[in-house]
Design a protein around this motif. Sequence first.
Motif, mmCIF file in Angstrom:
data_model
loop_
_atom_site.group_PDB
_atom_site.id
_atom_site.type_symbol
_atom_site.label_atom_id
_atom_site.label_comp_id
_atom_site.label_asym_id
_atom_site.label_seq_id
_atom_site.Cartn_x
_atom_site.Cartn_y
_atom_site.Cartn_z
ATOM 1 N N GLU A 211 1.580 49.502 114.279
ATOM 2 C CA GLU A 211 0.264 48.873 114.385
ATOM 3 C C GLU A 211 -0.426 48.718 113.036
ATOM 4 O O GLU A 211 -1.421 48.022 112.924
ATOM 5 N N PHE A 212 0.085 49.397 112.006
ATOM 6 C CA PHE A 212 -0.600 49.425 110.728
ATOM 7 C C PHE A 212 -0.335 48.162 109.908
ATOM 8 O O PHE A 212 0.770 47.626 109.901
ATOM 9 N N GLU A 213 -1.370 47.766 109.177
ATOM 10 C CA GLU A 213 -1.219 46.776 108.111
ATOM 11 C C GLU A 213 -1.657 47.481 106.832
ATOM 12 O O GLU A 213 -2.843 47.703 106.609
ATOM 13 N N ILE A 214 -0.694 47.871 106.012
ATOM 14 C CA ILE A 214 -0.972 48.711 104.857
ATOM 15 C C ILE A 214 -0.652 47.965 103.567
ATOM 16 O O ILE A 214 0.418 47.377 103.424
ATOM 17 N N ASP A 215 -1.598 48.011 102.651
ATOM 18 C CA ASP A 215 -1.394 47.480 101.301
ATOM 19 C C ASP A 215 -0.879 48.629 100.434
ATOM 20 O O ASP A 215 -1.617 49.560 100.127
ATOM 21 N N PHE A 216 0.386 48.563 100.054
ATOM 22 C CA PHE A 216 0.999 49.655 99.308
ATOM 23 C C PHE A 216 0.932 49.471 97.795
ATOM 24 O O PHE A 216 1.542 50.253 97.056
ATOM 25 N N SER A 217 0.217 48.469 97.321
ATOM 26 C CA SER A 217 0.028 48.387 95.873
ATOM 27 C C SER A 217 -0.809 49.578 95.424
ATOM 28 O O SER A 217 -1.588 50.147 96.186
ATOM 29 N N TYR A 218 -0.651 49.974 94.165
ATOM 30 C CA TYR A 218 -1.232 51.243 93.736
ATOM 31 C C TYR A 218 -1.539 51.244 92.247
ATOM 32 O O TYR A 218 -1.065 50.408 91.481
ATOM 33 N N GLN A 219 -2.339 52.213 91.872
ATOM 34 C CA GLN A 219 -2.520 52.605 90.480
ATOM 35 C C GLN A 219 -2.056 54.050 90.362
ATOM 36 O O GLN A 219 -2.414 54.884 91.190
ATOM 37 N N LYS A 220 -1.267 54.353 89.358
ATOM 38 C CA LYS A 220 -0.751 55.709 89.202
ATOM 39 C C LYS A 220 -1.895 56.689 89.023
ATOM 40 O O LYS A 220 -2.837 56.442 88.279
ATOM 41 N N GLN A 221 -1.795 57.825 89.696
ATOM 42 C CA GLN A 221 -2.822 58.854 89.651
ATOM 43 C C GLN A 221 -2.233 60.162 89.115
ATOM 44 O O GLN A 221 -1.063 60.468 89.331
ATOM 45 N N ASN A 222 -3.067 60.921 88.420
ATOM 46 C CA ASN A 222 -2.721 62.285 88.036
ATOM 47 C C ASN A 222 -1.439 62.361 87.210
ATOM 48 O O ASN A 222 -0.591 63.226 87.420
ATOM 49 N N VAL A 223 -1.287 61.452 86.256
ATOM 50 C CA VAL A 223 -0.122 61.452 85.368
ATOM 51 C C VAL A 223 -0.403 62.405 84.215
ATOM 52 O O VAL A 223 -1.406 62.272 83.511
ATOM 53 N N SER A 224 0.491 63.371 83.994
ATOM 54 C CA SER A 224 0.215 64.445 83.041
ATOM 55 C C SER A 224 0.301 64.006 81.590
ATOM 56 O O SER A 224 -0.576 64.263 80.793
ATOM 57 N N ARG A 225 1.389 63.344 81.190
ATOM 58 C CA ARG A 225 1.573 63.025 79.785
ATOM 59 C C ARG A 225 2.630 61.942 79.636
ATOM 60 O O ARG A 225 3.430 61.702 80.524
ATOM 61 N N ALA A 226 2.611 61.278 78.494
ATOM 62 C CA ALA A 226 3.641 60.285 78.209
ATOM 63 C C ALA A 226 4.990 60.988 78.083
ATOM 64 O O ALA A 226 5.088 62.113 77.595
ATOM 65 N N ARG A 227 6.053 60.321 78.524
ATOM 66 C CA ARG A 227 7.366 60.935 78.551
ATOM 67 C C ARG A 227 8.336 60.226 77.615
ATOM 68 O O ARG A 227 8.164 59.057 77.284
ATOM 69 N N ALA A 228 9.367 60.958 77.194
ATOM 70 C CA ALA A 228 10.474 60.322 76.502
ATOM 71 C C ALA A 228 11.109 59.301 77.434
ATOM 72 O O ALA A 228 10.979 59.386 78.652
ATOM 73 N N VAL A 229 11.794 58.344 76.883
ATOM 74 C CA VAL A 229 12.231 57.187 77.659
ATOM 75 C C VAL A 229 13.229 57.556 78.749
ATOM 76 O O VAL A 229 13.042 57.228 79.914
ATOM 77 N N SER A 230 14.316 58.231 78.402
ATOM 78 C CA SER A 230 15.394 58.458 79.357
ATOM 79 C C SER A 230 15.372 59.879 79.911
ATOM 80 O O SER A 230 14.783 60.799 79.333
ATOM 81 N N ARG A 231 16.063 60.031 81.031
ATOM 82 C CA ARG A 231 16.200 61.364 81.623
ATOM 83 C C ARG A 231 16.899 62.302 80.645
ATOM 84 O O ARG A 231 16.512 63.476 80.499
ATOM 85 N N GLU A 232 17.930 61.805 80.002
ATOM 86 C CA GLU A 232 18.692 62.632 79.069
ATOM 87 C C GLU A 232 17.809 63.143 77.936
ATOM 88 O O GLU A 232 17.896 64.312 77.532
ATOM 89 N N GLU A 233 16.942 62.277 77.412
ATOM 90 C CA GLU A 233 16.043 62.698 76.331
ATOM 91 C C GLU A 233 15.046 63.746 76.815
ATOM 92 O O GLU A 233 14.738 64.716 76.095
ATOM 93 N N ARG A 234 14.548 63.568 78.026
ATOM 94 C CA ARG A 234 13.577 64.510 78.559
ATOM 95 C C ARG A 234 14.204 65.869 78.826
ATOM 96 O O ARG A 234 13.608 66.923 78.560
ATOM 97 N N LEU A 235 15.437 65.866 79.329
ATOM 98 C CA LEU A 235 16.124 67.130 79.561
ATOM 99 C C LEU A 235 16.494 67.806 78.244
ATOM 100 O O LEU A 235 16.425 69.039 78.134
ATOM 101 N N ALA A 236 16.887 67.007 77.253
ATOM 102 C CA ALA A 236 17.205 67.576 75.940
ATOM 103 C C ALA A 236 15.969 68.223 75.328
ATOM 104 O O ALA A 236 16.053 69.305 74.710
#
Length: 293
Positions: A211-236
Amino acid sequence: MFRFAKASINTNPEFLDSSVLLVKKTIIAHAHIFKNAGTTIDWILERNFGSGFQDDRDDTRMRKEREYIFEVLKAKPKLRALSSHSLRLPVPSSDVWDVHTIVMLRDPMLRVRSVYDFERKQVADTPGAQNAKRMNIAEYVAWRLQDDVAPTIRNMQIRYLTSNSMPQRFSPTSEYLEEAISFVEKNPLIGVVELFDESVVLFSEHFSKTEFEIDFSYQKQNVSRARAVSREERLAELESDLGAELYARLMSANELDMQLYEFTKAAVVKRFELVDGADQKLDDLRSACRALA
Protein backbone atom coordinates in the motif's frame (compact mmCIF):
# COMPACT_ATOMS: atom_id res chain seq x y z
CA MET A 1 10.81 11.95 -7.42
CA PHE A 2 12.19 8.44 -7.22
CA ARG A 3 9.04 6.45 -6.63
CA PHE A 4 7.19 3.38 -7.75
CA ALA A 5 3.41 3.25 -8.14
CA LYS A 6 1.61 1.90 -5.12
CA ALA A 7 -0.69 -1.08 -5.25
CA SER A 8 -4.35 -0.61 -4.37
CA ILE A 9 -4.60 -2.38 -1.03
CA ASN A 10 -7.10 -0.88 1.37
CA THR A 11 -6.36 -1.01 5.08
CA ASN A 12 -7.89 0.67 8.06
CA PRO A 13 -5.33 3.05 9.61
CA GLU A 14 -6.73 2.49 13.10
CA PHE A 15 -6.17 -0.54 15.29
CA LEU A 16 -8.91 -3.13 14.88
CA ASP A 17 -9.53 -6.41 16.63
CA SER A 18 -8.07 -9.24 14.56
CA SER A 19 -11.51 -10.87 14.30
CA VAL A 20 -12.81 -8.03 12.12
CA LEU A 21 -9.60 -7.06 10.31
CA LEU A 22 -9.86 -8.21 6.70
CA VAL A 23 -6.43 -7.03 5.60
CA LYS A 24 -3.41 -6.72 7.84
CA LYS A 25 -1.99 -3.27 8.36
CA THR A 26 1.39 -2.87 6.71
CA ILE A 27 4.16 -1.61 9.00
CA ILE A 28 7.83 -0.94 8.29
CA ALA A 29 10.20 -1.91 11.10
CA HIS A 30 13.81 -0.78 10.76
CA ALA A 31 16.23 -2.90 12.77
CA HIS A 32 18.80 -0.13 13.26
CA ILE A 33 22.22 -1.69 13.79
CA PHE A 34 24.63 0.87 15.23
CA LYS A 35 26.80 2.55 12.53
CA ASN A 36 25.19 0.72 9.60
CA ALA A 37 23.77 3.76 7.77
CA GLY A 38 20.65 3.45 9.90
CA THR A 39 20.29 7.18 10.45
CA THR A 40 19.92 7.64 6.70
CA ILE A 41 17.24 4.93 6.58
CA ASP A 42 15.45 6.65 9.46
CA TRP A 43 15.71 9.97 7.59
CA ILE A 44 14.00 8.39 4.58
CA LEU A 45 11.21 6.95 6.72
CA GLU A 46 10.61 10.17 8.65
CA ARG A 47 10.62 12.20 5.44
CA ASN A 48 7.91 9.95 4.02
CA PHE A 49 5.74 9.38 7.10
CA GLY A 50 6.34 12.38 9.34
CA SER A 51 4.57 11.80 12.65
CA GLY A 52 3.74 8.31 11.40
CA PHE A 53 7.38 7.39 12.05
CA GLN A 54 8.83 6.65 15.48
CA ASP A 55 12.41 6.14 16.58
CA ASP A 56 11.71 3.92 19.58
CA ARG A 57 14.24 4.18 22.40
CA ASP A 58 12.82 1.80 24.98
CA ASP A 59 15.74 -0.52 24.29
CA THR A 60 15.32 -2.62 27.42
CA ARG A 61 11.78 -3.73 26.67
CA MET A 62 12.34 -4.03 22.92
CA ARG A 63 15.40 -6.22 23.52
CA LYS A 64 13.82 -8.49 26.12
CA GLU A 65 10.19 -8.72 24.96
CA ARG A 66 9.83 -10.03 21.41
CA GLU A 67 6.21 -8.83 21.10
CA TYR A 68 6.79 -5.40 22.65
CA ILE A 69 6.70 -3.93 19.15
CA PHE A 70 2.99 -4.79 18.97
CA GLU A 71 2.31 -2.92 22.19
CA VAL A 72 3.86 0.16 20.60
CA LEU A 73 1.79 -0.25 17.44
CA LYS A 74 -1.43 -0.78 19.39
CA ALA A 75 -0.78 2.31 21.54
CA LYS A 76 -0.03 4.46 18.47
CA PRO A 77 -2.36 3.29 15.67
CA LYS A 78 -1.23 6.00 13.24
CA LEU A 79 2.33 4.67 13.12
CA ARG A 80 3.39 3.37 9.73
CA ALA A 81 7.12 2.98 10.36
CA LEU A 82 9.16 2.20 13.46
CA SER A 83 12.91 2.13 14.08
CA SER A 84 14.74 0.54 16.99
CA HIS A 85 18.36 -0.24 17.84
CA SER A 86 17.12 -3.27 19.80
CA LEU A 87 14.42 -4.88 17.68
CA ARG A 88 14.21 -8.62 18.35
CA LEU A 89 14.51 -10.63 15.16
CA PRO A 90 12.68 -12.16 13.54
CA VAL A 91 9.60 -10.12 14.37
CA PRO A 92 6.84 -12.60 15.31
CA SER A 93 3.82 -13.04 13.09
CA SER A 94 0.59 -11.19 13.86
CA ASP A 95 -3.03 -11.41 12.81
CA VAL A 96 -3.21 -7.62 12.83
CA TRP A 97 0.08 -6.26 11.49
CA ASP A 98 2.13 -7.24 8.48
CA VAL A 99 5.62 -6.13 9.53
CA HIS A 100 8.22 -5.58 6.83
CA THR A 101 11.67 -5.52 8.45
CA ILE A 102 14.52 -3.49 6.96
CA VAL A 103 18.06 -4.41 8.03
CA MET A 104 21.33 -2.94 6.77
CA LEU A 105 24.58 -4.90 7.19
CA ARG A 106 28.10 -3.59 6.76
CA ASP A 107 31.65 -4.81 6.21
CA PRO A 108 32.51 -5.52 9.87
CA MET A 109 36.14 -4.44 9.58
CA LEU A 110 35.29 -1.11 7.93
CA ARG A 111 32.58 -0.58 10.53
CA VAL A 112 35.13 -0.46 13.37
CA ARG A 113 36.61 2.92 12.43
CA SER A 114 33.14 4.39 12.05
CA VAL A 115 32.14 3.20 15.52
CA TYR A 116 35.28 4.71 17.03
CA ASP A 117 34.94 8.05 15.21
CA PHE A 118 31.29 8.36 16.20
CA GLU A 119 31.88 7.61 19.86
CA ARG A 120 34.75 10.11 19.99
CA LYS A 121 32.38 12.93 19.08
CA GLN A 122 29.23 11.58 20.74
CA VAL A 123 27.83 13.67 23.57
CA ALA A 124 27.16 10.83 25.97
CA ASP A 125 28.46 9.32 29.20
CA THR A 126 28.45 5.71 27.98
CA PRO A 127 31.64 3.68 28.49
CA GLY A 128 32.16 3.62 24.72
CA ALA A 129 31.93 7.39 24.34
CA GLN A 130 34.11 8.03 27.37
CA ASN A 131 36.84 5.61 26.33
CA ALA A 132 36.86 6.68 22.68
CA LYS A 133 37.57 10.24 23.79
CA ARG A 134 40.53 9.31 25.97
CA MET A 135 41.97 6.40 23.95
CA ASN A 136 43.60 6.18 20.54
CA ILE A 137 42.00 3.69 18.17
CA ALA A 138 44.38 0.85 19.09
CA GLU A 139 43.66 1.25 22.79
CA TYR A 140 39.93 1.50 22.07
CA VAL A 141 39.85 -1.66 19.93
CA ALA A 142 41.86 -3.60 22.53
CA TRP A 143 39.33 -2.52 25.18
CA ARG A 144 36.35 -3.41 22.96
CA LEU A 145 37.75 -6.92 22.37
CA GLN A 146 37.59 -7.75 26.09
CA ASP A 147 34.93 -10.31 27.02
CA ASP A 148 33.46 -8.15 29.77
CA VAL A 149 32.88 -5.20 27.39
CA ALA A 150 29.78 -4.83 25.19
CA PRO A 151 30.40 -6.72 21.90
CA THR A 152 29.95 -3.66 19.69
CA ILE A 153 32.75 -4.73 17.32
CA ARG A 154 32.74 -8.49 17.97
CA ASN A 155 30.47 -10.35 15.51
CA MET A 156 27.83 -7.75 16.33
CA GLN A 157 25.71 -8.35 13.23
CA ILE A 158 25.48 -12.10 13.80
CA ARG A 159 24.33 -11.32 17.33
CA TYR A 160 21.68 -8.89 16.11
CA LEU A 161 20.17 -11.15 13.46
CA THR A 162 19.96 -14.15 15.78
CA SER A 163 19.52 -13.00 19.38
CA ASN A 164 20.45 -9.51 20.47
CA SER A 165 19.82 -10.52 24.08
CA MET A 166 22.79 -12.90 23.80
CA PRO A 167 25.15 -12.48 26.78
CA GLN A 168 28.12 -10.34 25.79
CA ARG A 169 30.60 -12.96 27.00
CA PHE A 170 29.05 -15.59 24.72
CA SER A 171 30.73 -16.01 21.33
CA PRO A 172 28.45 -16.88 18.40
CA THR A 173 29.10 -20.24 16.71
CA SER A 174 28.61 -21.57 13.19
CA GLU A 175 25.03 -22.50 14.11
CA TYR A 176 24.28 -18.83 14.68
CA LEU A 177 25.81 -18.01 11.30
CA GLU A 178 23.48 -20.52 9.66
CA GLU A 179 20.50 -18.96 11.45
CA ALA A 180 21.52 -15.46 10.32
CA ILE A 181 22.00 -16.60 6.72
CA SER A 182 18.55 -18.19 6.80
CA PHE A 183 17.12 -14.84 7.95
CA VAL A 184 18.83 -13.08 5.03
CA GLU A 185 17.53 -15.65 2.54
CA LYS A 186 13.95 -15.19 3.73
CA ASN A 187 13.94 -11.38 4.03
CA PRO A 188 13.82 -9.28 0.82
CA LEU A 189 14.62 -6.12 2.80
CA ILE A 190 18.24 -6.88 3.66
CA GLY A 191 20.72 -4.33 2.33
CA VAL A 192 24.42 -3.63 2.68
CA VAL A 193 25.99 -0.25 3.33
CA GLU A 194 28.61 -0.68 0.60
CA LEU A 195 25.78 -1.18 -1.93
CA PHE A 196 23.43 1.35 -0.39
CA ASP A 197 21.85 2.60 -3.62
CA GLU A 198 21.31 -0.90 -5.00
CA SER A 199 19.77 -1.89 -1.67
CA VAL A 200 17.41 1.07 -1.77
CA VAL A 201 16.29 0.15 -5.29
CA LEU A 202 15.45 -3.32 -3.97
CA PHE A 203 13.49 -1.79 -1.09
CA SER A 204 11.56 0.36 -3.57
CA GLU A 205 10.73 -2.68 -5.67
CA HIS A 206 9.45 -4.51 -2.62
CA PHE A 207 7.22 -1.71 -1.38
CA SER A 208 5.82 -1.05 -4.83
CA LYS A 209 3.76 -4.19 -4.21
CA THR A 210 2.28 -2.86 -0.96
CA GLU A 211 0.00 0.00 0.00
CA PHE A 212 2.98 2.31 0.45
CA GLU A 213 4.21 4.94 -1.97
CA ILE A 214 7.70 5.71 -0.69
CA ASP A 215 10.24 8.18 -2.02
CA PHE A 216 13.58 6.51 -1.30
CA SER A 217 15.78 9.38 -2.41
CA TYR A 218 17.97 10.54 0.45
CA GLN A 219 20.67 12.74 1.85
CA LYS A 220 23.41 10.94 3.76
CA GLN A 221 23.12 11.40 7.51
CA ASN A 222 25.58 11.01 10.37
CA VAL A 223 28.69 10.47 8.23
CA SER A 224 31.73 10.37 10.52
CA ARG A 225 34.67 11.31 8.31
CA ALA A 226 36.06 11.28 4.79
CA ARG A 227 37.46 7.88 3.85
CA ALA A 228 40.30 6.55 1.76
CA VAL A 229 39.08 5.56 -1.67
CA SER A 230 39.27 1.75 -1.67
CA ARG A 231 38.49 -0.93 0.86
CA GLU A 232 42.09 -2.12 0.67
CA GLU A 233 43.40 1.35 1.54
CA ARG A 234 41.02 1.69 4.45
CA LEU A 235 41.96 -1.71 5.85
CA ALA A 236 45.66 -0.96 5.39
CA GLU A 237 45.19 2.27 7.33
CA LEU A 238 43.35 0.40 10.11
CA GLU A 239 46.05 -2.30 10.31
CA SER A 240 48.74 0.37 10.48
CA ASP A 241 46.94 2.09 13.35
CA LEU A 242 46.29 -1.13 15.27
CA GLY A 243 49.45 -3.10 14.59
CA ALA A 244 49.52 -6.59 13.07
CA GLU A 245 48.76 -8.56 16.25
CA LEU A 246 45.74 -6.50 17.34
CA TYR A 247 44.45 -6.31 13.77
CA ALA A 248 44.56 -10.12 13.56
CA ARG A 249 42.64 -10.39 16.85
CA LEU A 250 40.01 -8.01 15.50
CA MET A 251 39.65 -10.05 12.32
CA SER A 252 39.25 -13.24 14.35
CA ALA A 253 36.59 -11.58 16.54
CA ASN A 254 34.59 -10.80 13.38
CA GLU A 255 35.15 -13.95 11.34
CA LEU A 256 31.49 -15.01 11.38
CA ASP A 257 30.30 -11.46 10.71
CA MET A 258 32.55 -11.34 7.66
CA GLN A 259 31.09 -14.58 6.33
CA LEU A 260 27.57 -13.25 6.90
CA TYR A 261 28.47 -9.97 5.21
CA GLU A 262 29.96 -11.66 2.13
CA PHE A 263 26.90 -13.89 1.77
CA THR A 264 24.54 -10.91 2.12
CA LYS A 265 26.49 -8.75 -0.31
CA ALA A 266 26.34 -11.52 -2.94
CA ALA A 267 22.59 -11.91 -2.30
CA VAL A 268 22.00 -8.16 -2.80
CA VAL A 269 23.96 -8.21 -6.07
CA LYS A 270 21.97 -11.19 -7.34
CA ARG A 271 18.62 -9.69 -6.33
CA PHE A 272 19.48 -6.37 -7.92
CA GLU A 273 20.39 -8.06 -11.21
CA LEU A 274 16.90 -9.59 -11.31
CA VAL A 275 15.13 -6.20 -11.12
CA ASP A 276 13.57 -5.10 -14.41
CA GLY A 277 15.36 -1.96 -15.61
CA ALA A 278 17.70 -2.10 -12.62
CA ASP A 279 20.37 0.20 -14.06
CA GLN A 280 17.84 2.83 -15.07
CA LYS A 281 16.20 2.73 -11.64
CA LEU A 282 19.62 3.14 -10.07
CA ASP A 283 20.30 6.17 -12.27
CA ASP A 284 16.89 7.62 -11.38
CA LEU A 285 17.59 7.23 -7.68
CA ARG A 286 20.96 8.92 -7.92
CA SER A 287 19.50 11.78 -9.95
CA ALA A 288 16.82 12.26 -7.30
CA CYS A 289 19.46 12.28 -4.55
CA ARG A 290 21.49 14.92 -6.42
CA ALA A 291 18.35 17.02 -6.75
CA LEU A 292 17.80 16.81 -2.99
CA ALA A 293 21.35 18.03 -2.38
